[in-house]
Design a protein around this motif. Structure first.
Motif, PDB file in Angstrom:
ATOM      1  N   LEU A 216       0.824  -1.206   0.000  1.00 13.89           N
ATOM      2  CA  LEU A 216       0.000   0.000   0.000  1.00 13.89           C
ATOM      3  C   LEU A 216       0.858   1.256   0.000  1.00 13.89           C
ATOM      4  CD1 LEU A 216      -2.879  -0.898   2.494  1.00 13.89           C
ATOM      5  CD2 LEU A 216      -3.058  -0.578   0.034  1.00 13.89           C
ATOM      6  N   SER A 217       1.989   1.211   0.691  1.00 12.25           N
ATOM      7  CA  SER A 217       2.858   2.387   0.719  1.00 12.25           C
ATOM      8  C   SER A 217       3.482   2.660  -0.643  1.00 12.25           C
ATOM      9  CB  SER A 217       3.962   2.199   1.767  1.00 12.25           C
ATOM     10  OG  SER A 217       4.867   1.177   1.377  1.00 12.25           O
ATOM     11  N   THR A 218       3.633   1.625  -1.464  1.00 10.44           N
ATOM     12  CA  THR A 218       4.218   1.835  -2.796  1.00 10.44           C
ATOM     13  C   THR A 218       3.207   2.418  -3.773  1.00 10.44           C
ATOM     14  OG1 THR A 218       3.661  -0.394  -3.609  1.00 10.44           O
ATOM     15  CG2 THR A 218       5.736  -0.138  -2.396  1.00 10.44           C
ATOM     16  N   LEU A 219       1.925   2.261  -3.489  1.00 12.01           N
ATOM     17  CA  LEU A 219       0.905   2.757  -4.413  1.00 12.01           C
ATOM     18  C   LEU A 219       0.743   4.268  -4.351  1.00 12.01           C
ATOM     19  CD1 LEU A 219      -1.943   0.097  -3.958  1.00 12.01           C
ATOM     20  CD2 LEU A 219      -0.202   0.207  -5.742  1.00 12.01           C
ATOM     21  N   THR A 220       1.083   4.865  -3.216  1.00 16.74           N
ATOM     22  CA  THR A 220       0.850   6.303  -3.059  1.00 16.74           C
ATOM     23  C   THR A 220       1.702   7.135  -4.010  1.00 16.74           C
ATOM     24  OG1 THR A 220       2.489   6.378  -1.272  1.00 16.74           O
ATOM     25  CG2 THR A 220       0.186   6.043  -0.652  1.00 16.74           C
ATOM     26  N   ASN A 221       2.864   6.622  -4.397  1.00 14.32           N
ATOM     27  CA  ASN A 221       3.759   7.355  -5.300  1.00 14.32           C
ATOM     28  C   ASN A 221       3.853   6.705  -6.672  1.00 14.32           C
ATOM     29  OD1 ASN A 221       4.490   9.249  -3.256  1.00 14.32           O
ATOM     30  ND2 ASN A 221       5.929   7.750  -2.405  1.00 14.32           N
ATOM     31  N   ASN A 222       2.883   5.864  -6.982  1.00  7.68           N
ATOM     32  CA  ASN A 222       2.912   5.164  -8.266  1.00  7.68           C
ATOM     33  C   ASN A 222       2.333   6.065  -9.353  1.00  7.68           C
ATOM     34  OD1 ASN A 222       2.529   3.365 -10.461  1.00  7.68           O
ATOM     35  ND2 ASN A 222       2.446   1.637  -9.027  1.00  7.68           N
ATOM     36  N   PRO A 223       3.139   6.444 -10.367  1.00  9.02           N
ATOM     37  CA  PRO A 223       2.639   7.346 -11.407  1.00  9.02           C
ATOM     38  C   PRO A 223       1.644   6.689 -12.358  1.00  9.02           C
ATOM     39  CG  PRO A 223       4.862   6.602 -11.937  1.00  9.02           C
ATOM     40  CD  PRO A 223       4.549   6.073 -10.575  1.00  9.02           C
ATOM     41  N   PHE A 225      -1.212   5.560 -11.673  1.00 10.24           N
ATOM     42  CA  PHE A 225      -2.593   5.811 -11.278  1.00 10.24           C
ATOM     43  C   PHE A 225      -2.916   7.296 -11.359  1.00 10.24           C
ATOM     44  CE2 PHE A 225      -1.283   2.063  -8.729  1.00 10.24           C
ATOM     45  CZ  PHE A 225      -2.119   1.122  -9.332  1.00 10.24           C
ATOM     46  N   ALA A 226      -4.062   7.576 -11.972  1.00 13.20           N
ATOM     47  CA  ALA A 226      -4.520   8.964 -12.011  1.00 13.20           C
ATOM     48  C   ALA A 226      -4.927   9.427 -10.619  1.00 13.20           C
ATOM     49  CB  ALA A 226      -5.709   9.096 -12.976  1.00 13.20           C
ATOM     50  N   SER A 227      -5.425   8.515  -9.819  1.00 12.22           N
ATOM     51  CA  SER A 227      -5.828   8.822  -8.445  1.00 12.22           C
ATOM     52  C   SER A 227      -5.224   7.774  -7.511  1.00 12.22           C
ATOM     53  CB  SER A 227      -7.356   8.823  -8.315  1.00 12.22           C
ATOM     54  OG  SER A 227      -7.750   8.989  -6.970  1.00 12.22           O
ATOM     55  N   PRO A 228      -3.970   7.987  -7.041  1.00 10.12           N
ATOM     56  CA  PRO A 228      -3.325   6.960  -6.220  1.00 10.12           C
ATOM     57  C   PRO A 228      -4.079   6.651  -4.934  1.00 10.12           C
ATOM     58  CG  PRO A 228      -2.096   9.026  -6.157  1.00 10.12           C
ATOM     59  CD  PRO A 228      -3.124   9.164  -7.232  1.00 10.12           C
ATOM     60  N   TRP A 229      -4.712   7.653  -4.307  1.00 11.51           N
ATOM     61  CA  TRP A 229      -5.429   7.386  -3.066  1.00 11.51           C
ATOM     62  C   TRP A 229      -6.677   6.564  -3.314  1.00 11.51           C
ATOM     63  CZ3 TRP A 229      -2.997   7.458   1.169  1.00 11.51           C
ATOM     64  CH2 TRP A 229      -1.961   8.360   1.389  1.00 11.51           C
ATOM     65  N   GLY A 230      -7.275   6.703  -4.482  1.00 11.53           N
ATOM     66  CA  GLY A 230      -8.391   5.839  -4.823  1.00 11.53           C
ATOM     67  C   GLY A 230      -7.956   4.391  -4.914  1.00 11.53           C
ATOM     68  N   ALA A 231      -6.764   4.159  -5.514  1.00 13.39           N
ATOM     69  CA  ALA A 231      -6.229   2.806  -5.606  1.00 13.39           C
ATOM     70  C   ALA A 231      -5.884   2.253  -4.230  1.00 13.39           C
ATOM     71  CB  ALA A 231      -4.994   2.795  -6.508  1.00 13.39           C
ATOM     72  N   VAL A 232      -5.287   3.103  -3.384  1.00 11.21           N
ATOM     73  CA  VAL A 232      -4.929   2.672  -2.028  1.00 11.21           C
ATOM     74  C   VAL A 232      -6.171   2.270  -1.246  1.00 11.21           C
ATOM     75  CG1 VAL A 232      -4.023   3.464   0.186  1.00 11.21           C
ATOM     76  CG2 VAL A 232      -2.806   4.018  -1.916  1.00 11.21           C
ATOM     77  N   MET A 233      -7.214   3.090  -1.325  1.00 10.20           N
ATOM     78  CA  MET A 233      -8.440   2.784  -0.588  1.00 10.20           C
ATOM     79  C   MET A 233      -9.143   1.552  -1.143  1.00 10.20           C
ATOM     80  SD  MET A 233      -8.431   4.834   1.840  1.00 10.20           S
ATOM     81  CE  MET A 233      -7.759   6.411   2.355  1.00 10.20           C
ATOM     82  N   ALA A 234      -9.039   1.327  -2.432  1.00 11.10           N
ATOM     83  CA  ALA A 234      -9.652   0.139  -3.021  1.00 11.10           C
ATOM     84  C   ALA A 234      -9.007  -1.130  -2.476  1.00 11.10           C
ATOM     85  CB  ALA A 234      -9.533   0.195  -4.546  1.00 11.10           C
TER      86      ALA A 234
END
Length: 264
Positions: A216-223, A225-234
């Protein structure tokens, strides 16, 4: 009663907001406008992150590590707690005191020595690198000992008089009374290992070998995703489910065990 209802809503609201963020398409989850439900809920965040990232592999890694470590930890805690509560041997007090002292040592102090040991054993970037160092749970041993002290010594002595060995006395007499204790140990150990972040982040390196908290910590800075926090919450909304299942399965035993050990 109304006060308890308000507190319950406050406790549940973060979970609800996580679901709202996961169902919010595009970048609306980062919008400055506050809303309690997205105008156009969508599963796009779920589809995107599961299509581009090995989420099921991450979940499998976390389940493997959490389940195996929990099983080992519960077994060790039960055995050590029984020995410390019912046996008399030289140095028992010193050993127990040493166990208690380790609770006060932060993980940051032992991080480098532990990593060097794991590296020399060739276990870096494998599940064993997380399982073996975390299988010994001092808190679990403390809780087990406190519970075992409440088991009458007469039961154990009666089994010994009848010719039962120590193993049979433990499994036939003591263990059947430990249902609440096992519930407490399972829930605490599973939650600790499932949510563990620092140690897995140090010893797990490959993207497909990560556990859920580290991934999950790697998803926040993943380019990607247009909305990284949406991916993290999913992903986070999915990973809450195993903890809920374990807690609901052992909820009754958990409450009884906490009351029996005297922990407030």
């Amino acid at each position: 009663m109304s006060g308890l209802a308000v507190l319950a809503l406050l406790m549940v609201f973060p979970l609800y907001w996580m679901l709202v963020s996961a169902l919010t398409p595009g970048g609306q989850s980062q919008s400055s406008t506050f809303y309690l439900w997205p105008s156009h809920p969508s599963l796009a965040n779920y589809a995107e992150v599961f299509a581009t990232q090995p989420v099921w592999r991450w979940i499998g890694n976390s389940l493997l590590i959490a389940c195996v470590t929990t099983a080992i930890s519960v077994a060790v805690s039960l055995g050590a707690g029984y020995a410390l509560a019912k046996f008399r041997f030289a140095g028992k007090g010193l050993i127990y005191a040493a166990f208690m002292v380790t609770i006060m040592i932060p993980i940051q102090v032992t991080l480098v020595p532990s990593f060097l040991v794991v590296a020399r054993l060739g276990l870096v970037d494998s599940p064993l690198a997380v399982i073996l160092p975390t299988a010994f749970d001092v808190v679990g041993i403390f809780i087990a000992r406190q519970f075992m002290l409440s088991v009458p010594d007469a039961l154990v002595e009666a089994a010994r008089v009848d010719g039962a060995g120590e193993m049979r006395a433990f499994f036939s007499v003591v263990l059947p009374t430990c249902g609440p204790l096992i519930g407490v140990l399972v829930i605490l150990a599973f939650m600790a290992r499932w949510n563990d972040f620092l140690w897995p982040m140090v010893v797990l390196q490959g993207n497909e070998n990560l556990t859920i908290p580290v991934a999950l910590s790697t998803l926040t800075n993943n380019p990607a995703f247009a909305s990284p926090w949406g991916a993290v919450m999913a992903v986070a909304s999915i990973t809450v489910l195993p903890i809920l299942v374990v807690f609901l399965a052992f909820q009754k035993q958990f409450v009884q065990g906490i009351a029996s050990t005297g922990i407030k």
